[in-house]
Design a protein around this motif. Structure first.
Motif, PDB file in Angstrom:
ATOM      1  N   PRO A   1      -2.979  -2.104  -7.652  1.00 34.10           N
ATOM      2  CA  PRO A   1      -1.713  -1.963  -6.924  1.00 34.10           C
ATOM      3  C   PRO A   1      -1.208  -3.263  -6.310  1.00 34.10           C
ATOM      4  CG  PRO A   1      -3.533  -0.986  -5.692  1.00 34.10           C
ATOM      5  CD  PRO A   1      -4.056  -1.301  -7.043  1.00 34.10           C
TER       6      PRO A   1
ATOM      7  N   CYS B   1       4.206   2.541 -12.432  1.00 26.47           N
ATOM      8  CA  CYS B   1       2.790   2.185 -12.312  1.00 26.47           C
ATOM      9  C   CYS B   1       2.046   2.515 -13.602  1.00 26.47           C
ATOM     10  CB  CYS B   1       2.149   2.929 -11.141  1.00 26.47           C
ATOM     11  SG  CYS B   1       2.910   2.590  -9.538  1.00 26.47           S
TER      12      CYS B   1
ATOM     13  N   TYR C   1       0.427  -5.359  -8.972  1.00 19.71           N
ATOM     14  CA  TYR C   1       1.731  -4.758  -9.268  1.00 19.71           C
ATOM     15  C   TYR C   1       2.755  -5.124  -8.200  1.00 19.71           C
ATOM     16  CZ  TYR C   1       5.300  -1.273 -10.296  1.00 19.71           C
ATOM     17  OH  TYR C   1       6.501  -0.673 -10.596  1.00 19.71           O
TER      18      TYR C   1
ATOM     19  N   TRP D   1       2.317   5.949  -2.543  1.00 24.55           N
ATOM     20  CA  TRP D   1       1.560   4.706  -2.406  1.00 24.55           C
ATOM     21  C   TRP D   1       0.547   4.795  -1.259  1.00 24.55           C
ATOM     22  CZ3 TRP D   1       1.263   0.024  -4.993  1.00 24.55           C
ATOM     23  CH2 TRP D   1       2.004  -0.020  -6.170  1.00 24.55           C
TER      24      TRP D   1
END
Length: 265
Positions: free
Chosen positions: A79, A66, A82, A109
């Motif tokens: 996120p 990340c 990603y 997460w």
């Protein structure tokens, strides 16, 4: 540590930044390979690479990926952008996506981005790898934690000498026990309900994952094209030796046994 950071960045550069499509709505085999550290998930992932392609190459939910993604894009980390990139890594030849997830990465997460990856990906199958010999897992974790040598690939890249040994202390063993037991507890609380089947780490190591790959293919119902050879597509360094010291391992096993007996209540 500089090499390890470069490795995360290189992986992102090589495998990400392709055109992103919404793959979630498309029919494909979506599989999670869940574990705690030091159970052979990387070796098993290597064996699954001809089926799953780039999706199984790395632990893509690792926080270091990340960070590398954010640094390379120069933007605030999104996120969902990603995860779309991650999902794009499925193997189009087999229409298969397999994600290697450690319990603490699942927690990361959920805590940091409020995303439950099991809900997001809606996996068709969730497989858990369990290591029955807890001392071996603890000792291996303590070695990796102490040295930063989390895999033979790193050892090879850093050209670790043949006489290099890592000695762990009783404190290292307690730290490893505490972390791994917490991860095992969190698996039961958070992930066990999603699990379809449990693989034995010892069995995977014994047969190099061959039996487990065959089981997974049949269980999921994956069609393997004739032109796909079930041979790992990733470079696998040959680990010629252990960085552990036999005497140190013997002493730590005695301490481990004593500690577990004292804290069994």
């Amino acid at each position: 540590m500089d090499y390890i950071s470069e490795m995360f960045s290189k992986d992102i550069q090589e495998h990400f930044f392709h055109s992103v499509r919404n793959q979630l709505s498309e029919k494909k085999h979506k599989i999670a390979l869940v574990s705690t550290p030091r159970v052979g998930s990387t070796m098993f992932s290597n064996k699954l690479s001809p089926i799953a392609g780039k999706s199984i190459y790395r632990e893509w939910l690792h926080d270091k990926y990340c960070i590398a993604f954010q640094q390379l894009t120069g933007k605030d980390f999104d996120p969902f952008v990603y995860l779309e990139q991650v999902l794009n890594l499925f193997n189009p030849k087999t229409n298969t996506f397999i994600l290697n997830v450690h319990i603490h990465q699942y927690e990361y997460w959920k805590t940091n981005y409020q995303i439950d990856v099991f809900e997001y990906f809606q996996f068709d199958r969730v497989y858990y790898i369990r290591r029955d010999n807890f001392f071996d897992q603890v000792f291996s974790f303590a070695i990796a934690m102490k040295s930063g040598l989390w895999g033979s690939e790193i050892e090879e890249a850093l050209k670790i000498g043949k006489d290099y040994k890592v000695l762990v202390s009783e404190e290292d063993i307690v730290t490893a026990i505490t972390f791994l037991k917490k991860q095992q507890e969190n698996y039961k609380i958070l992930v066990e309900k999603h699990t379809d089947y449990i693989f034995s780490a010892e069995r995977i190591m014994e047969n190099q994952g061959t039996d487990e790959v065959s089981y997974l293919i049949k269980d999921v119902g994956i069609d393997i094209p004739d032109n796909i050879i079930l041979k790992t597509q990733r470079h696998q360094p040959q680990k010629q030796r252990s960085v552990s010291c036999p005497k140190n391992k013997f002493e730590m096993k005695k301490y481990f046994t004593k500690y577990m007996l004292q804290h069994s209540a």
